[in-house]
Design an enzyme around this catalytic site. Sequence first.
Site, PDB file in Angstrom:
ATOM      1  N   ASP A   1       9.237  11.090  -5.316  1.00 41.44           N
ATOM      2  CA  ASP A   1      10.352  10.890  -4.714  1.00 41.44           C
ATOM      3  C   ASP A   1      11.214   9.802  -5.458  1.00 41.44           C
ATOM      4  OD1 ASP A   1       8.473   8.635  -4.210  1.00 41.44           O
ATOM      5  OD2 ASP A   1       8.680   9.004  -2.073  1.00 41.44           O
TER       6      ASP A   1
ATOM      7  N   ASN B   1       2.530   4.434   9.052  1.00 41.60           N
ATOM      8  CA  ASN B   1       3.036   5.359  10.299  1.00 41.60           C
ATOM      9  C   ASN B   1       2.509   6.810   9.954  1.00 41.60           C
ATOM     10  OD1 ASN B   1       4.644   6.138   8.223  1.00 41.60           O
ATOM     11  ND2 ASN B   1       6.707   5.648   9.282  1.00 41.60           N
TER      12      ASN B   1
ATOM     13  N   HIS C   1       3.565   8.410   7.009  1.00 41.88           N
ATOM     14  CA  HIS C   1       4.260   9.270   6.047  1.00 41.88           C
ATOM     15  C   HIS C   1       3.431   9.577   4.711  1.00 41.88           C
ATOM     16  CE1 HIS C   1       6.077   5.174   4.571  1.00 41.88           C
ATOM     17  NE2 HIS C   1       5.224   5.791   3.824  1.00 41.88           N
TER      18      HIS C   1
ATOM     19  N   GLU D   1       8.761  11.150   6.724  1.00 42.33           N
ATOM     20  CA  GLU D   1       8.544  10.305   7.571  1.00 42.33           C
ATOM     21  C   GLU D   1       8.059  11.182   8.856  1.00 42.33           C
ATOM     22  OE1 GLU D   1       8.498   7.094   7.645  1.00 42.33           O
ATOM     23  OE2 GLU D   1       9.804   6.497   5.838  1.00 42.33           O
TER      24      GLU D   1
HETATM   25  P1  PGA Z   1       2.183   1.498  -0.431  1.00 41.58           P
HETATM   26  O1  PGA Z   1       2.885   2.598   0.311  1.00 41.58           O
HETATM   27  O2  PGA Z   1       0.988   2.234  -1.381  1.00 41.58           O
HETATM   28  O3  PGA Z   1       2.729   0.361  -0.976  1.00 41.58           O
HETATM   29  O4  PGA Z   1       1.070   0.862   0.711  1.00 41.58           O
HETATM   30  C1  PGA Z   1       2.508   3.922   0.503  1.00 41.58           C
HETATM   31  C2  PGA Z   1       3.547   4.780   1.179  1.00 41.58           C
HETATM   32  O5  PGA Z   1       4.072   4.029   2.019  1.00 41.58           O
HETATM   33  O6  PGA Z   1       3.385   6.000   0.940  1.00 41.58           O
END
Ligand code: PGA
Length: 247
Positions: free
Chosen positions: A67, A136, A138, A143
Amino acid sequence: MLLSIKDTFEDMSREAAKLIADRIHRKPSLVLGLATGSTPLGLYKELIRMHKEEGLSFAKVTTFNLDEYIGLPRTHPQSYYYFMWENFFKHIDIDRRYIYVPNGMATDIEGHCEWYENEIKRLDGIDVQVLGIGANGHIAFNEPGSSLGSRTRIKTLTEQTVKDNARFFKSTEEVPKTAITMGIGTIMEAKEIILLANSTSKARAIKEAVEGPIMAMVPASIIQMHRKAYVIVDKAAASALTHQFNG
Ligand code: PGA
């Protein structure tokens, strides 16, 4: 699904790095899907070490990132391209021409998303896709509620994500509100998936993804349907699991 519970973040990172190095040894022109965020940083550090000390070469590897924010140029310190360059690409022997990160400055974003999907297809698909997971549930910018069959497209960030990301910008107004993300359907077509998670902040998400029902409200739960998914987590992220098979 293969679940591997490691003692520490470093152990988790090393296990994922070993798996990827093995796949590169078997196929030097590996097509590798990559993620940003804090979770894969240890993995990138270990792959860099393997490159410098053990001669692991990325010269023929192609990478596709999951992304990118819309509206940030590659040179912006918060762009995911910049993140990948600083934390991984500039330290290894990858050919710049083989690096794919969605272009958040594309004038025709929809056309760009279609092109991105076609490039993945042209290269016979992603061999190994690295994933983090949001608290959450995602994956990438998919999301909760994202279609489980979705393809690369524009997504509006949730208010929570914008707030979470505000710490990296001068003000909330500066945080991009939209992003380009590979879809869940795109991710699921990868031949192998490595999902990483560490810390107790991910324990609930890991439980729901690994042991819960498969549903759009927990996008990561779709990996239960994948034929070759490795879930590599530290003890803290595994702490809420009912079935703990230590691999
Ligand atoms: P993080 O983010 O590795 O910074 O915990 C992971 C994500 O939100 O996909």
